[in-house]
Design an enzyme around this catalytic site. Structure first.
Site, mmCIF file in Angstrom:
data_model
loop_
_atom_site.group_PDB
_atom_site.id
_atom_site.type_symbol
_atom_site.label_atom_id
_atom_site.label_comp_id
_atom_site.label_asym_id
_atom_site.label_seq_id
_atom_site.Cartn_x
_atom_site.Cartn_y
_atom_site.Cartn_z
ATOM 1 N N GLY A 182 17.458 27.360 21.099
ATOM 2 C CA GLY A 182 17.028 26.081 21.656
ATOM 3 C C GLY A 182 17.261 24.874 20.782
ATOM 4 N N ALA A 191 6.306 28.443 31.820
ATOM 5 C CA ALA A 191 5.387 27.707 30.952
ATOM 6 C C ALA A 191 5.077 28.597 29.756
ATOM 7 C CB ALA A 191 4.105 27.361 31.704
ATOM 8 N N GLU A 223 11.912 27.229 35.453
ATOM 9 C CA GLU A 223 11.459 27.108 34.067
ATOM 10 C C GLU A 223 10.005 27.535 33.940
ATOM 11 O OE1 GLU A 223 10.502 23.878 30.570
ATOM 12 O OE2 GLU A 223 11.673 23.209 32.301
ATOM 13 N N LYS A 226 9.720 24.200 38.522
ATOM 14 C CA LYS A 226 8.780 24.582 37.457
ATOM 15 C C LYS A 226 7.458 24.912 38.120
ATOM 16 C CE LYS A 226 7.038 23.304 32.904
ATOM 17 N NZ LYS A 226 7.717 24.300 32.075
ATOM 18 N N VAL A 232 10.174 25.865 22.315
ATOM 19 C CA VAL A 232 11.396 26.434 21.725
ATOM 20 C C VAL A 232 12.659 25.797 22.295
ATOM 21 C CG1 VAL A 232 10.353 28.656 21.191
ATOM 22 C CG2 VAL A 232 11.464 28.328 23.399
ATOM 23 N N THR A 272 1.966 21.645 32.407
ATOM 24 C CA THR A 272 0.700 21.261 31.790
ATOM 25 C C THR A 272 0.915 20.151 30.769
ATOM 26 O OG1 THR A 272 0.844 22.919 30.021
ATOM 27 C CG2 THR A 272 -0.188 23.600 32.094
#
Length: 228
Positions: free
Chosen positions: A177, A116, A114, A42, A18, A46
Site C-alpha cells: 500500500g 473496513a 473495500e 464500501k 495500510v 467509519t
C-alpha cells in the site's frame, strides 16, 4: 488458491491504514484506463460525519470513478460494530450488502468492494465479516490483500492469506500500500519475500500517492499495478 481479477473484487488489508482506499482508487483508475466499467462499494465507512467525503470521496476524487457507493457511514473512527453501538445505528446485514453488490455487478464489468480494517472486522450485528461477504459470491469474486512494507508485515500478510485460504476464498493477489522512495534493508527483504510467494504481487503504490493531482493519479496508476 489464486485467481485472476473477477467481476467482484474485495479489497481487504492486513490491518487498518495500510492503503486500502488508495489501492481501491488505483485499481479503479487502472481498470477504467483498460476500457472496463467500474463501480466501487464500501459496506461501512467509519470516522466520517454527514458532510465528509471519507474513503468513498477519496476514491471518487482520485480515480475519477463516479459510481461510488456506501452502505452506512458512522461518526466514530472505530470498527463498524463499535461505532454503530455508540450512536445507536443499525448496521445493514451482509445480505443487504450482497444485494447491492449484485445489482452493481449486473451493470458494471467490475465491482470493487473495500472493507473496513482487516479481513475479520465485523460488518453487521451478526458478526459477519468481509470474508463472509466474499463467500456469498462463489466463483464470481476474488480478494486483493493490501499489506504494509515494514517490519511485521510478513506475519500479518501470511495470517490474512491463511484466513482466506481456510475459507476457500480466491486470492487475487497482494499490493504493497505504500512503498518508500528509499526502502530500508528490511523493506527490500520483505519485497523479495512477497515476490517469491505463490500469490501474485500485483504492484506497489508509492508513498504520498494521495498527494498527486487526480489527473496525474489516473495517468500513472496503471504503472503501479503492473501485475494486473
Amino acid at each position: 488458491m489464486t485467481a485472476p481479477l473477477s467481476t467482484v473484487i474485495f479489497v481487504t488489508g492486513t490491518d487498518t491504514d495500510v492503503g486500502k482506499t488508495l489501492t481501491t482508487a488505483a485499481l479503479a483508475a487502472s481498470l477504467t484506463a483498460g476500457g472496463a466499467t467500474v463501480a466501487v462499494y464500501k459496506p461501512a465507512q467509519t470516522g466520517v460525519g454527514p458532510g465528509d467525503g471519507g474513503d468513498t470521496g477519496e476514491v471518487r476524487r482520485l480515480s475519477g470513478t463516479t459510481a461510488v457507493f456506501e452502505g452506512i457511514r458512522l461518526r466514530d473512527p472505530m470498527s463498524p460494530a463499535a461505532a454503530a453501538a455508540r450512536e445507536g445505528a443499525v448496521l445493514p446485514t451482509l445480505e443487504v450488502h450482497a444485494a447491492r453488490i449484485r445489482i452493481l455487478a449486473a451493470d458494471y464489468d467490475h465491482v470493487l468492494v473495500e472493507g473496513a480494517g482487516g479481513l475479520l472486522v465485523e460488518l453487521d450485528a451478526g458478526g459477519g465479516t468481509i470474508a463472509d461477504l466474499a463467500a456469498l459470491f462463489p466463483g464470481r469474486s476474488s480478494t486483493l490483500v493490501v499489506c504494509r512494507s515494514g517490519l511485521g508485515t510478513l506475519n500479518h500478510t501470511q495470517l490474512t492469506l491463511a484466513a482466506l485460504r481456510g475459507r476457500g476464498l480466491a486470492v487475487a493477489g497482494l499490493v504493497v500500500g505504500s512503498r518508500p522512495a528509499e526502502p530500508s534493508v528490511i523493506e527490500l527483504s520483505n519485497f523479495a519475500y512477497f515476490e517469491a510467494l505463490d500469490v501474485p504481487l500485483l504492484g506497489y503504490l508509492p508513498e504520498r500517492a494521495s498527494a498527486l493531482a487526480p489527473s496525474d493519479f489516473q495517468r500513472v496508476a496503471p504503472g503501479w499495478l503492473t501485475g494486473l
